[in-house]
Each structure stands twice: as C-alpha cells, then as structure tokens.
Design an enzyme around this catalytic site. Structure first.
Site, mmCIF file in Angstrom:
data_model
loop_
_atom_site.group_PDB
_atom_site.id
_atom_site.type_symbol
_atom_site.label_atom_id
_atom_site.label_comp_id
_atom_site.label_asym_id
_atom_site.label_seq_id
_atom_site.Cartn_x
_atom_site.Cartn_y
_atom_site.Cartn_z
ATOM 1 N NE ARG A 170 -3.478 -2.266 2.888
ATOM 2 C CZ ARG A 170 -3.164 -3.436 3.423
ATOM 3 N NH1 ARG A 170 -1.918 -3.664 3.845
ATOM 4 N NH2 ARG A 170 -4.065 -4.402 3.546
ATOM 5 C CE LYS A 206 -6.426 -1.706 6.672
ATOM 6 N NZ LYS A 206 -7.332 -2.117 5.576
ATOM 7 C CG HIS A 255 -5.374 0.834 -3.773
ATOM 8 N ND1 HIS A 255 -4.722 0.496 -2.603
ATOM 9 C CD2 HIS A 255 -6.341 -0.100 -3.937
ATOM 10 C CE1 HIS A 255 -5.279 -0.578 -2.076
ATOM 11 N NE2 HIS A 255 -6.257 -0.964 -2.863
ATOM 12 N NE ARG A 282 -3.089 -3.299 -1.550
ATOM 13 C CZ ARG A 282 -2.621 -4.156 -0.655
ATOM 14 N NH1 ARG A 282 -1.322 -4.393 -0.591
ATOM 15 N NH2 ARG A 282 -3.426 -4.788 0.172
ATOM 16 C CG HIS A 305 -6.262 -8.444 1.024
ATOM 17 N ND1 HIS A 305 -6.392 -8.650 -0.335
ATOM 18 C CD2 HIS A 305 -6.075 -7.106 1.176
ATOM 19 C CE1 HIS A 305 -6.294 -7.491 -0.968
ATOM 20 N NE2 HIS A 305 -6.099 -6.548 -0.072
ATOM 21 C CE1 TYR A 317 -5.625 -4.683 -4.007
ATOM 22 C CE2 TYR A 317 -7.766 -5.322 -3.157
ATOM 23 C CZ TYR A 317 -6.654 -4.522 -3.097
ATOM 24 O OH TYR A 317 -6.547 -3.559 -2.132
#
Length: 279
Positions: free
Chosen positions: A137, A159, A224, A227, A250, A259
């Site tokens: 990211r 995260k 993004h 990515r 993820h 994606y």
C-alpha cells in the site's frame, strides 16, 4: 435524548485508536461522523433522521461510498450503544468483471515509468516500481528503509498485523544506488527534501502529473491501482489467491478476489478460444 457532541466525537476517535484501527480508518470514520453531525444540525437524532440522511447520500454518491458512510455511522452507534439507530447497507450485486476504463495495463504502467524518467523524477520513477513490484500500500512505503534494502525484505505492520514483504533483487540494487546518491543513511527511502516521509497527497499529485506525457487516462493513475496491477499479474502466473492474500496483507480472501477480477474483454477472448462453436 440522544445527541452528538464534540466530546462524543472525540471519545469515538479515541475508541477507534484504542481498537488499533489504522490512521486512515480513524480519519475516515471521524470524517463521516462529523459530516452527519453537521448535516443534522439542531434536528432530532432518531432512526428517521438517519434514514433520511441515507436517502440523501444515495442521491449524491455511488452505492459503495454510501455503504462506507453507513459503516462509519453504525460503528459510532455501536460505540454509543444506540443500536436502534443502526441502518442497513445497500445491497449491491456482485461485480463479475473489472471495469476496463479504470484498469491500469502493463503497457500504460510502462509509459508512466518512461514519463517519470523523461521528467528526471528519479524518486517517483523508483517509487512507482516499488509499489508495483511488491504490491504494498502507499501508506506502507515508510517501511521500505535502508535496512530493508540490506536484508532484501521489509517488515510491515498494518492493521494490527505484521507481514514480511520480499523485495526483488533488482529493486534493492536500484534503491541502494538511489539512497547513496541522496545521502540517505538510515530510515525511510522515500522522503522529502527535509527528510520527512512522503505525503500520500504529494505522491498522488506527482503521479497525475505524468498522465499527459504518458497518454494515460487520469482516472487510472493513482497509487492503489499499482497494487491492483501487481495482484492481477501475480494471479495470472500463480493462480493462488490464498497466497496472494497473504502477500497483500488481506484478512479476507474475498477482498483479494476483487483485485484479481478480469475485464470483460479478456473474458470474451477466453470464450472465443474454447472452440465450442461449429457454425
């Protein structure tokens, strides 16, 4: 009587931070709550007002944007234990194919690199390749450090999860030469002239500045999308969505599947190759 105040908004923000939400998530949720607070004004905070706000959002924004706002508000209502105010998200039919008008191709990516090179913007030239060759990211660029180039792997914390991202040998070599030229001896590779980590908005702006020279549509050019290009390219070779989910960081494989969606044009070509028509 239920009321939203500056104090409850600040309390909600602290709650999100204590829950170890990413800074981007905290900013998004608080922004959405503040927008609702401003819209509500002196009006009564009740289920009807929340539903009215939802209806107005639907007349302005795309369904996915509406659902993102609803998610923010419902999170706040959970925090305040105002469960009766929660509203349902919009039902969106699952998208089977990616939109070709937003999908960045390898050829377009190559033209962006050529444009950055022609503008003699080495930092941007290497930054684009770093994101696209690793799938990180844009917010994770700060983990590409001088030490990570020596080890050939970056340890990324995002995260609440820590994952390792392997850096291609050729990329490490190019970045080592870059930091040597820029006299960057430690810390993040991609920094401003003052040594601070690059701001997301600056990166976005720099990328948009390449569009005209590269002859690439502006709506395709944002960090993004690099990515996404990494994810599609990896999946086309490996066909391993579970492994790709780990690489991208993820928690849910269903996120990764978004994606890897192919465009309708690619699907049409595949159908033509089946050889099931005799007419």
């Amino acid at each position: 009587m239920k009321t939203i105040t500056i104090q409850t908004i600040n309390g909600f923000k602290q709650y999100l931070l204590n829950e170890e939400k990413s800074q981007a998530t905290v900013n998004k949720y608080v922004h959405d709550l503040q927008a609702f607070y401003k819209w509500l004004g002196d009006g009564e905070l009740c289920k009807s007002s929340v539903l009215l706000y939802k209806t107005e959002l639907c007349s302005i924004y795309a369904p996915t944007s509406v659902n993102a706002t609803i998610s923010s508000l419902n999170c706040f209502f959970n925090y305040m234990e105002w469960y009766d105010l929660k509203v349902k998200s919009l039902k969106i039919q699952k998208q089977i194919f990616a939109s070709s008008d937003k999908e960045l191709t390898k050829a377009e990516y190559g033209r962006l690199l050529s444009a950055a090179s022609r503008k003699k913007n080495q930092r941007l030239y290497l930054l684009l390749q770093t994101i696209c060759s690793t799938g990180i990211r844009v917010s994770e660029l700060c983990y590409i450090t001088v030490d990570s180039l020596r080890l050939g792997v970056a340890k990324i914390s995002c995260k609440g999860k820590i994952r390792q991202v392997f850096l291609p040998r050729q990329l490490c070599q190019a970045l080592r030469e870059y930091v040597k030229e820029q006299k960057i001896k430690s810390g993040a590779v991609f920094v401003t002239k003052n040594g601070n980590p690059l701001d997301r908005s600056n990166i976005w702006s720099d990328m948009k500045g390449l569009c005209k020279i590269a002859h690439v549509c502006e709506k395709k050019v944002f960090p993004h999308n690099l990515r996404h290009l990494f994810a599609r390219t990896y999946y086309s070779l490996q066909k391993d969505v579970v492994r790709l989910a780990d690489i991208l960081g993820h928690a849910n494989v269903n996120t990764t599947r978004i994606y890897t969606m192919e465009s309708g044009e690619i699907h049409k070509r595949q159908i033509q190759k089946l050889g099931l028509l005799l007419c």
